[in-house]
Design a protein around this motif. Structure first.
Motif, short mmCIF file in Angstrom:
data_model
loop_
_atom_site.label_atom_id
_atom_site.label_comp_id
_atom_site.label_asym_id
_atom_site.label_seq_id
_atom_site.Cartn_x
_atom_site.Cartn_y
_atom_site.Cartn_z
N ARG A 11 -35.05 6.63 -6.61
CA ARG A 11 -36.34 6.76 -7.29
C ARG A 11 -36.38 8.08 -8.07
O ARG A 11 -35.47 8.89 -7.98
N VAL A 12 -37.45 8.28 -8.80
CA VAL A 12 -37.58 9.46 -9.65
C VAL A 12 -38.66 10.38 -9.10
O VAL A 12 -39.78 9.93 -8.80
N LEU A 13 -38.33 11.66 -8.95
CA LEU A 13 -39.31 12.70 -8.64
C LEU A 13 -39.59 13.47 -9.91
O LEU A 13 -38.67 13.78 -10.68
N ARG A 14 -40.84 13.82 -10.13
CA ARG A 14 -41.19 14.45 -11.39
C ARG A 14 -42.06 15.68 -11.17
O ARG A 14 -42.91 15.70 -10.28
N PRO A 39 -31.25 14.71 -13.84
CA PRO A 39 -30.69 14.19 -15.10
C PRO A 39 -31.29 14.83 -16.35
O PRO A 39 -30.66 14.85 -17.39
N LYS A 40 -32.52 15.34 -16.24
CA LYS A 40 -33.13 16.04 -17.37
C LYS A 40 -34.23 16.96 -16.84
O LYS A 40 -34.67 16.80 -15.69
N PRO A 41 -34.65 17.93 -17.64
CA PRO A 41 -35.65 18.89 -17.16
C PRO A 41 -36.90 18.22 -16.64
O PRO A 41 -37.44 17.30 -17.25
N VAL A 45 -33.56 12.98 -9.04
CA VAL A 45 -33.29 11.68 -8.44
C VAL A 45 -33.49 11.78 -6.93
O VAL A 45 -32.85 12.61 -6.26
N LEU A 46 -34.36 10.95 -6.40
CA LEU A 46 -34.55 10.83 -4.95
C LEU A 46 -33.63 9.70 -4.49
O LEU A 46 -33.90 8.52 -4.78
N PRO A 47 -32.54 10.00 -3.79
CA PRO A 47 -31.56 8.96 -3.46
C PRO A 47 -32.11 7.96 -2.45
O PRO A 47 -33.00 8.27 -1.65
#
Length: 388
Positions: A11-14, A39-41, A45-47
Motif C-alpha cells: 500500500r501507499v503511505l503519504r 518511490p517519489k518525494p 511503500v507499506l509492504p
C-alpha cells in the motif's frame, strides 16, 4: 508509531504536505527495523504484511527570529518548553484511509481542534491539514457565537498587548454572521484552535495556514509601527478564517477554481479589518496595497487561472490583488445600487452553494442574481477583471 490494518498487498503511505510544496520532516520511516522504500518525494511503500510503522520527526528549535507559519513546520519552543506538531510535514497517512486518531504521550498540556477522547485527537483523512500543541502551553479559551475557540501563544503577554484575541473575536463574530456553520455540523465540530506565532519584522513577512479546524497565525514582533503590523496580522488571520468558515457553511462539496477561493478570502480578510478599531489611515493604506480599481489588468482572472493550473505559480499574487479588486468593485456596485441596503455579504450563500463552470467562471445562478441588481454594470466588471 502507527498501527495499520493488516493487508496482503503493498500500500501507499503519504505525507500530504509534500504535494503542496512543503518540506518533509520525516526521518527514516521503517517497518520491523527495515526502512520503507520511497518511490517519489512524500510517498512510501507499506509492504504487504506490515501493520506497524515508526519514524522520527526532525523537529528544530525555533530560531530567535521566529517561525514562518506558512512553512507549516513542526517546531520546539525551547524557552517555554512546548511543541507544535504539524500534520502535513510530520504525520504519515495511509492512502485512501478514513479519519485517523493521534495519541500524544508526554508531560504538560496538549491541545488540538478535534478531540476524539481524553488525550486523543482526530486527524482528517484529506483536504485541509491539522496542527497540535503539547507541553508547557499558554492556553486560553473563548466562546464566540456558535464557535468555541482555544488559543495557544508563544508569547501570551505579547499577544495580549497587541489585543490580538480581542481583534480576532470581532473578526470571527463578523464572519460567522455571514458564514454560519451548516446545521449538520455538531457542537464538537464547531471548535477552533488558533496558534499565535511571533515572527521578527526583519524577516519581511508574516504568514498564516488554515487547517481543517485549527490554524497558524503569525504576528509581527519588534515593528516600530505596531498598528500597521497588527492590521497585517488581522488581515492574514481573517483570510484564513474565511477559508475555514466557508468550508463549514457548505452542505456539500462545491467545485471552485483557485482564483475564486483565494481572491474571495483575501477580499474578506481586508473587509473584516473595518470591524476593528484600528486607525482608518492604517487600514486604508493596507487596503490600497491590494485593491486598485484604477489599474487596468493585463489579463483576466480566467486566463490567469489557466496559467496557474499549467504550473505557472507567478500569477498567484494576482489572485490576491486583481481578484480582491474584482470583489471590491462588485461589493461597491451592490451597495450603491441598493442605497447601502445590500452588499456582497447577502449574496455569499448563493455563491458558495453552487459549482463554478468548468472554465472557472462564476456560477450562472449567482451571475443572474447579481445582474438583476446591477444590470450592465456587472458585465463591465466581468470583462475588465475576469476577461469574459
Amino acid at each position: 508509531m502507527t498501527d495499520f490494518p493488516a493487508s496482503t498487498q503493498d500500500r501507499v503511505l503519504r505525507l500530504h504536505g509534500v504535494g503542496r510544496g512543503l518540506v518533509s520532516q520525516l526521518l527514516v520511516p521503517q517497518c520491523a527495523n527495515q526502512p520503507l522504500l520511497s518511490p517519489k518525494p512524500g510517498e512510501w511503500v507499506l509492504p504487504a504484511g506490515c501493520n506497524k510503522v515508526s519514524w522520527g520527526i526532525d523537529v528544530q528549535p525555533v530560531p530567535g527570529a521566529g517561525v514562518d507559519s506558512s512553512e507549516q513546520k513542526s517546531v520546539y519552543f525551547q524557552d517555554k518548553k512546548w511543541w507544535l506538531l504539524s500534520e502535513p510535514t510530520s504525520l504519515l497517512r495511509l492512502d485512501g484511509q478514513a479519519e485517523d486518531t493521534l495519541r500524544i504521550v508526554g508531560p504538560g498540556l496538549q491541545q488540538g481542534a478535534m478531540a476524539a477522547s481524553a488525550g486523543q485527537w482526530r486527524v482528517p483523512s484529506e483536504g485541509a491539514p491539522e496542527y497540535y500543541a503539547f507541553g508547557n502551553l499558554a492556553l486560553s479559551h473563548q466562546q464566540l457565537g456558535p464557535f468555541s475557540v482555544d488559543y495557544v501563544a508563544d508569547d501570551a503577554a505579547g499577544v495580549a498587548r497587541l489585543q490580538l484575541p480581542v481583534l480576532h473575536a470581532k473578526a470571527l463574530r463578523y464572519l460567522a454572521a455571514i458564514l454560519p456553520p451548516a446545521k449538520s455540523i455538531s457542537a464538537k465540530d464547531r471548535h477552533l484552535f488558533v496558534l499565535w506565532l511571533g515572527i521578527d519584522h526583519q524577516k519581511g513577512r508574516a504568514g498564516g495556514a488554515a487547517g481543517h479546524r485549527s490554524f497558524l497565525a503569525n504576528y509581527i514582533k519588534g515593528a516600530e509601527n505596531t498598528e500597521a503590523s497588527t492590521a497585517l496580522t488581522l488581515m492574514i488571520l481573517a483570510h484564513e478564517q474565511f477559508h475555514q468558515l466557508a468550508a463549514m457553511s457548505l452542505t456539500h462539496k462545491v467545485k471552485s477554481p483557485t482564483w475564486a477561493g483565494e481572491s474571495l478570502a483575501h477580499y474578506y480578510g481586508l473587509k473584516t479589518l473595518a470591524q476593528s478599531q484600528l486607525p482608518e489611515n492604517v487600514l486604508a493604506r493596507l487596503r490600497g496595497h491590494f485593491i486598485q480599481p484604477g489599474k487596468v489588468p493585463e489579463q483576466g482572472l480566467l486566463a490567469l487561472e489557466r496559467q496557474y493550473q499549467q504550473g505557472d505559480r507567478s500569477v498567484y499574487s494576482l489572485f490576491y490583488a486583481q481578484g480582491a479588486t474584482f470583489w471590491a468593485e462588485v461589493d461597491r456596485l451592490l451597495q450603491s445600487a441598493s442605497q447601502n441596503k445590500r452588499s456582497l455579504d447577502d449574496f455569499l450563500p448563493l455563491l458558495l452553494a453552487h459549482d463554478f463552470t468548468q472554465a472557472g467562471q462564476l456560477p450562472p445562478s449567482f451571475v443572474s442574481a447579481l445582474r438583476q441588481v446591477l444590470g450592465g454594470d456587472l458585465d463591465t466588471v466581468l470583462v475588465k477583471y475576469l476577461g469574459q
